[in-house]
Design a protein around this motif. Structure first.
Motif, short mmCIF file in Angstrom:
data_model
loop_
_atom_site.label_atom_id
_atom_site.label_comp_id
_atom_site.label_asym_id
_atom_site.label_seq_id
_atom_site.Cartn_x
_atom_site.Cartn_y
_atom_site.Cartn_z
N LEU A 117 9.29 -1.31 1.30
CA LEU A 117 7.89 -1.17 0.80
C LEU A 117 8.34 -0.05 -0.19
N ARG A 154 2.37 -3.59 5.99
CA ARG A 154 2.59 -4.28 4.41
C ARG A 154 1.06 -4.15 3.77
N ARG A 155 0.04 -4.47 4.53
CA ARG A 155 -1.27 -4.52 3.83
C ARG A 155 -1.64 -3.09 3.64
N ARG A 158 0.97 -1.60 0.87
CA ARG A 158 0.33 -2.25 -0.54
C ARG A 158 -0.84 -1.86 -1.18
N ASP A 161 -0.96 1.27 -3.41
CA ASP A 161 -0.02 1.23 -4.60
C ASP A 161 -1.23 1.57 -5.70
#
Length: 161
Positions: A117, A154-155, A158, A161
């Protein structure tokens, strides 16, 4: 000792706590402290969004145990957790004299996910618990739940971002 089917509910609860942390805007980690007889004693999730980066659930459970449990009960207890203890938490676990650790996802898995990531490395190197606290019995990862933990991370990253 391998992870037993009877331990999966504790590990699933850790994943639920990690999801609760995520829903409250925090990094997705959750942990459960279980007595030698299987009684859930305490649980917590990450609270580092407060600005205090030491507010890991494993560290909080070690402090909870030190304040409320005699040494023999601490040694018989197990900490179930969504992610392998960081060096700070592994040291606290060992210093307090808690028993076994069972984790869903390893530090190596987390490091790989974060690398994919593009998340910058943390200020403390990820080490296996066995390198920090060699006397602690450790079991994990648990493949049937690890990908779910990966999705939570990941959630979280992300979403930033």
């Amino acid at each position: 000792m391998a992870v037993k089917d009877a331990e999966l509910p504790y590990l699933r609860r850790c994943v639920e706590l990690a999801a609760e942390a995520l829903e409250s805007g925090d990094e997705p980690f959750g942990s459960v402290l279980v007595a030698g007889d299987g009684t859930v004693l305490a649980e917590d999730h990450n609270r580092v969004a407060s600005g205090d980066r030491t507010r890991h659930p494993e560290f909080e459970l070690a402090r909870w145990a030190a304040a409320r449990m005699p040494p023999a009960e601490r040694a018989a207890a197990t900490v179930y957790t969504s992610g392998e203890h960081c060096p700070m938490c592994a040291a606290a676990h060992a210093w307090v004299g808690l028993g076994r650790i069972v984790y869903v996802a390893s530090s190596a898995q987390l490091t790989a996910w974060l690398g994919e990531l593009g998340v910058p490395a943390p200020p403390v190197r990820a080490l296996p618990v066995s390198e920090v606290a060699p006397g602690v019995t450790v079991d994990g990862p648990v493949p049937e739940l690890a990908e779910e933990v990966g999705r939570l991370h990941r959630r979280f990253h992300r979403g930033r971002d």
